[in-house]
Design a protein around this motif. Structure first.
Motif, PDB file in Angstrom:
ATOM      1  N   LYS A   2       0.823  -1.197   0.000  1.00  0.00           N
ATOM      2  CA  LYS A   2       0.000   0.000   0.000  1.00  0.00           C
ATOM      3  C   LYS A   2       0.863   1.255   0.000  1.00  0.00           C
ATOM      4  CE  LYS A   2      -4.235  -1.436   2.075  1.00  0.00           C
ATOM      5  NZ  LYS A   2      -5.234  -1.081   3.029  1.00  0.00           N
ATOM      6  N   ASP A   6      -3.013   5.471   0.299  1.00  0.00           N
ATOM      7  CA  ASP A   6      -3.982   4.446   0.684  1.00  0.00           C
ATOM      8  C   ASP A   6      -4.076   4.318   2.201  1.00  0.00           C
ATOM      9  OD1 ASP A   6      -4.467   3.749  -1.992  1.00  0.00           O
ATOM     10  OD2 ASP A   6      -2.838   2.275  -1.991  1.00  0.00           O
ATOM     11  N   LEU A   7      -2.944   4.465   2.866  1.00  0.00           N
ATOM     12  CA  LEU A   7      -2.886   4.261   4.312  1.00  0.00           C
ATOM     13  C   LEU A   7      -3.543   5.383   5.109  1.00  0.00           C
ATOM     14  CD1 LEU A   7       0.745   2.888   4.761  1.00  0.00           C
ATOM     15  CD2 LEU A   7      -1.391   1.598   4.875  1.00  0.00           C
ATOM     16  N   GLU A  10      -7.327   5.089   5.592  1.00  0.00           N
ATOM     17  CA  GLU A  10      -7.562   3.922   6.441  1.00  0.00           C
ATOM     18  C   GLU A  10      -7.224   4.248   7.897  1.00  0.00           C
ATOM     19  OE1 GLU A  10      -6.010  -0.670   6.647  1.00  0.00           O
ATOM     20  OE2 GLU A  10      -5.817   0.413   4.757  1.00  0.00           O
ATOM     21  N   PHE A  11      -6.095   4.935   8.099  1.00  0.00           N
ATOM     22  CA  PHE A  11      -5.696   5.360   9.439  1.00  0.00           C
ATOM     23  C   PHE A  11      -6.740   6.306  10.024  1.00  0.00           C
ATOM     24  CE2 PHE A  11      -3.810   8.822  11.921  1.00  0.00           C
ATOM     25  CZ  PHE A  11      -3.353   8.110  13.024  1.00  0.00           C
ATOM     26  N   LEU A  14     -10.005   4.446  11.087  1.00  0.00           N
ATOM     27  CA  LEU A  14      -9.779   3.645  12.278  1.00  0.00           C
ATOM     28  C   LEU A  14      -9.558   4.532  13.507  1.00  0.00           C
ATOM     29  CD1 LEU A  14      -9.508   0.717  13.198  1.00  0.00           C
ATOM     30  CD2 LEU A  14      -7.090   0.824  12.596  1.00  0.00           C
ATOM     31  N   CYS A  83      -3.602   2.200  15.859  1.00  0.00           N
ATOM     32  CA  CYS A  83      -4.081   2.346  14.477  1.00  0.00           C
ATOM     33  C   CYS A  83      -2.936   2.181  13.476  1.00  0.00           C
ATOM     34  CB  CYS A  83      -4.750   3.697  14.282  1.00  0.00           C
ATOM     35  SG  CYS A  83      -6.289   3.876  15.201  1.00  0.00           S
ATOM     36  N   SER A  86      -2.012  -1.442  13.314  1.00  0.00           N
ATOM     37  CA  SER A  86      -3.059  -2.186  12.628  1.00  0.00           C
ATOM     38  C   SER A  86      -2.957  -2.071  11.113  1.00  0.00           C
ATOM     39  CB  SER A  86      -4.425  -1.726  13.101  1.00  0.00           C
ATOM     40  OG  SER A  86      -5.449  -2.414  12.445  1.00  0.00           O
ATOM     41  N   ILE A  87      -2.791  -0.851  10.606  1.00  0.00           N
ATOM     42  CA  ILE A  87      -2.749  -0.679   9.143  1.00  0.00           C
ATOM     43  C   ILE A  87      -1.428  -1.140   8.563  1.00  0.00           C
ATOM     44  CG2 ILE A  87      -4.476   1.149   9.115  1.00  0.00           C
ATOM     45  CD1 ILE A  87      -2.195   3.155   8.643  1.00  0.00           C
ATOM     46  N   GLN A  88      -0.340  -1.069   9.339  1.00  0.00           N
ATOM     47  CA  GLN A  88       0.959  -1.497   8.828  1.00  0.00           C
ATOM     48  C   GLN A  88       1.110  -3.018   8.851  1.00  0.00           C
ATOM     49  OE1 GLN A  88       3.432   0.928  11.347  1.00  0.00           O
ATOM     50  NE2 GLN A  88       3.748   2.425   9.735  1.00  0.00           N
ATOM     51  N   ASN A  90      -1.343  -5.081   8.368  1.00  0.00           N
ATOM     52  CA  ASN A  90      -2.363  -5.667   7.504  1.00  0.00           C
ATOM     53  C   ASN A  90      -2.203  -5.059   6.105  1.00  0.00           C
ATOM     54  OD1 ASN A  90      -4.535  -7.047   6.606  1.00  0.00           O
ATOM     55  ND2 ASN A  90      -6.032  -6.051   7.922  1.00  0.00           N
ATOM     56  N   SER A  93      -5.437  -5.147   3.462  1.00  0.00           N
ATOM     57  CA  SER A  93      -6.844  -5.000   3.885  1.00  0.00           C
ATOM     58  C   SER A  93      -7.558  -3.983   3.044  1.00  0.00           C
ATOM     59  CB  SER A  93      -6.898  -4.588   5.354  1.00  0.00           C
ATOM     60  OG  SER A  93      -6.390  -3.288   5.523  1.00  0.00           O
TER      61      SER A  93
END
Length: 93
Positions: A2, A6-7, A10-11, A14, A83, A86-88, A90, A93
């Motif tokens: 990603k 994109d991140l 998402e961050f 969350l 957060c 979590s995003i790093q 996954n 996702s």
């Protein structure tokens, strides 16, 4: 893999969800990558980054900083770390 573009959304999504658990509000500022976090006690924190995921959090001196301010600050920092992890962790996702 990603990209940062994109991140970030998402961050943000969350992080908003996590802040709602503490009844805090997240408000995006006009300047890119700048946010204001307002606690129920009316404390204000500024969150920003130059290179995501290196997120900075600063307490905005609006009133008297008290023990509750410290509690909110620790919770917010914990939410940021959670957060980001979590995003790093996954990547697809």
């Amino acid at each position: 893999m990603k990209t940062t573009s994109d991140l970030v959304p998402e961050f943000e999504k969350l992080f908003r969800e996590k802040l709602q658990l503490n009844n805090c509000k997240l408000r995006k500022k006009r300047q890119e990558n700048n946010y204001e976090i307002i606690t129920p006690a009316k404390d204000i924190f500024l969150m920003y980054w130059c290179e995501f995921p290196e997120v900075n959090l600063i307490y905005q001196h609006v009133g008297v900083r008290n023990q509750q301010t410290g509690v909110y600050e620790r919770a917010i920092r914990s939410h940021i770390s959670s957060c980001l992890s979590s995003i790093q962790n996954n990547p697809d996702s």
